[in-house]
Design an enzyme around this catalytic site. Structure first.
Site, PDB file in Angstrom:
ATOM      1  N   GLY A  78       0.833  -1.213   0.000  1.00 38.91           N
ATOM      2  CA  GLY A  78       0.000   0.000   0.000  1.00 38.91           C
ATOM      3  C   GLY A  78       0.854   1.244   0.000  1.00 38.91           C
ATOM      4  O   GLY A  78       2.043   1.182  -0.320  1.00 38.91           O
ATOM      5  N   ASN A  79       0.271   2.348   0.334  1.00 35.97           N
ATOM      6  CA  ASN A  79       1.049   3.588   0.471  1.00 35.97           C
ATOM      7  C   ASN A  79       0.428   4.447   1.569  1.00 35.97           C
ATOM      8  O   ASN A  79      -0.616   4.113   2.119  1.00 35.97           O
ATOM      9  CB  ASN A  79       1.143   4.324  -0.868  1.00 35.97           C
ATOM     10  CG  ASN A  79      -0.218   4.725  -1.394  1.00 35.97           C
ATOM     11  OD1 ASN A  79      -0.902   5.546  -0.802  1.00 35.97           O
ATOM     12  ND2 ASN A  79      -0.626   4.119  -2.514  1.00 35.97           N
ATOM     13  N   TYR A  80       1.094   5.559   1.871  1.00 32.00           N
ATOM     14  CA  TYR A  80       0.695   6.369   3.034  1.00 32.00           C
ATOM     15  C   TYR A  80      -0.461   7.333   2.768  1.00 32.00           C
ATOM     16  O   TYR A  80      -0.790   8.133   3.633  1.00 32.00           O
ATOM     17  CB  TYR A  80       1.892   7.191   3.521  1.00 32.00           C
ATOM     18  CG  TYR A  80       2.943   6.386   4.234  1.00 32.00           C
ATOM     19  CD1 TYR A  80       2.624   5.638   5.351  1.00 32.00           C
ATOM     20  CD2 TYR A  80       4.264   6.405   3.791  1.00 32.00           C
ATOM     21  CE1 TYR A  80       3.594   4.905   6.020  1.00 32.00           C
ATOM     22  CE2 TYR A  80       5.240   5.680   4.458  1.00 32.00           C
ATOM     23  CZ  TYR A  80       4.907   4.937   5.570  1.00 32.00           C
ATOM     24  OH  TYR A  80       5.852   4.221   6.228  1.00 32.00           O
TER      25      TYR A  80
END
Ligand code: CTP
Length: 402
Positions: A211-213
């Site tokens: 995923g990412n932030y």
């Protein structure tokens, strides 16, 4: 109409303060959030405990908490709210509002508020008719404040006339009408807009993902501003903890880049505008394990394959009457990279944020953006809260649509 709306309710020292309790109850029942501010004298008329219980938030009176020095930021509150209501508003408070006498938290918040302000006066007949009260009310009206005119009837003094604070039910109706009118006469009334927001999760196995932030805050703030201006918004959201509660917004939850792609592709045709604010994964695992992957002593190599570029696909489908907006989060050669994306994805304009700018990007409540349009017009904005940035982007879009 008031669902999800945020109100600051300023209560001042009038016998009508008891009506503020019903007002909070009604607003909360409508699904609104209410932050109560009280003047020192208001506490003599109705207890902070009553107001805190009804609003489900601690009430604020002082500039800071004397016990721990915690600052009650009037600026943040002013930005947070969709509207501020001063009810009951005494002659004294209206005088201070009209003349900028910032000696309590209610007035400093009023002076910092960028949202619409509603004033519901309550006072005795002769005070209400005094030339100084009349002049202060005229000044406040000339500043764009909205008045909820007091009703006529028997006043606390026993006199009969105008000065009785309007009933909470009527105040709530007036607020609803205000927001309804704002939507139906909004610059984007009737426009159908798709907004993508948040991260995507690319599954590796039943319990792990790449995923990412991205928090989704930027996309959600844009969706809200669009809906406030009358647009019918379809929010295609990756996994976030954010909630949305607005009559103009329909949310579809997706998880992966591929799900987001399918939804966007299917729905784009019916849209007037699409804003691609999601942080979509560029790669996804080539294969997914059906069972939880077990730890071994060997190195683990992941094979990743590119995802489809949603913005670029919509750019190919785009008809002349449709507008497509993209984002670019860059860490180097920002303008050049953003301009390349603008062309490659056939966007109308791109919103650039640079990781080099402090306070911009994923993990903040603020952002600093530059908008570059396809005809090479560049608009730079200062560091602002994401809500204000959303306002700028939606304002730019509304102008662009003209
Ligand atoms: N975007 C998209 N689909 C993807 C990747 C990106 O729709 N698979 C959209 C984003 O929502 C954004 C724009 O394209 O509006 C630019 O995203 P960004 O990640 O900055 O660019 P990429 O094209 O992925 O390029 P890179 O990551 O190499 O900078």
């Amino acid at each position: 109409m008031l669902k999800g709306k945020r109100f600051i309710l300023g209560i001042t020292g009038s016998i009508a303060a008891y009506k503020a309790a019903s007002l909070v109850r009604l607003l909360v029942k409508e699904g609104a959030e209410v932050q109560v501010l009280m003047t020192g004298l208001a506490k003599q008329f109705i207890t902070p405990l009553t107001m805190a219980t009804l609003s489900k938030r601690p009430i604020l009176v002082e500039f800071f908490n004397p016990e721990n020095g915690d600052w009650n930021s009037h600026v943040d509150m002013g930005l947070w709210a969709d509207a501020m209501i001063v009810a009951p508003a005494t002659a004294n408070t209206m005088g201070k509002m009209a003349n900028g006498i910032a000696d309590n938290l209610l007035i400093t918040t009023y002076l910092s508020a960028r949202c619409p302000v509603f004033v519901a006066p309550a006072m005795d007949l002769d005070m209400y008719n005094h030339p100084s009260t009349i002049r202060n009310m005229q000044v406040l009206k000339s500043y764009g404040n909205h008045f909820i005119e007091p009703a006529s009837g028997e006043l606390a003094s026993g006199l009969i006339g105008k000065g009785r604070m309007e009933e909470p039910e009527v105040i709530v109706e007036q607020l609803k009408t205000f927001f309804e009118d704002k939507r139906s006469s909004g610059t984007l009334a009737g426009k159908k807009v798709m907004v993508t927001a948040g991260p995507t999760y690319e599954k590796l196995d039943p319990v792990r993902f790449i995923g990412n932030y991205s928090s989704g805050k930027m996309g959600y703030a844009i969706a809200e501003k669009l809906a406030d201006k009358g647009a019918e918004v379809l929010l295609v959201s990756g996994p976030t903890v954010l909630n949305v509660d607005h009559p103009g917004i329909t949310r579809i939850n997706v998880e992966s880049a591929s799900e987001m792609y399918d939804t966007c592709k299917e729905r784009f045709e019916e849209m007037d505008i699409a804003i691609m604010a999601a942080a979509v994964a560029d790669y996804t695992p080539a294969s997914r394990s059906a069972e939880k992957m077990k730890r071994t002593e060997d190195d683990l190599k992941l094979e990743l394959i590119p995802t489809r570029d949603i913005a670029a696909s919509l750019g190919k489908m785009k008809k002349t009457n449709q507008v497509l907006v993209g984002f670019a989060l860059e860490s180097e050669n920002e303008r050049t990279n953003a301009e390349k994306k603008l062309k490659k994805k056939n966007l109308d304009f791109i919103v650039l944020n640079s990781l080099k700018d402090e306070g911009a990007g994923f993990l903040t409540d603020t952002n600093k953006v530059t908008i570059v349009s396809k005809d090479n017009k560049v608009n730079e904005y200062s560091l602002k809260s994401k809500t204000e940035v959303a306002e700028d982007i939606v304002g730019y879009l509304a102008e662009y649509m003209k």
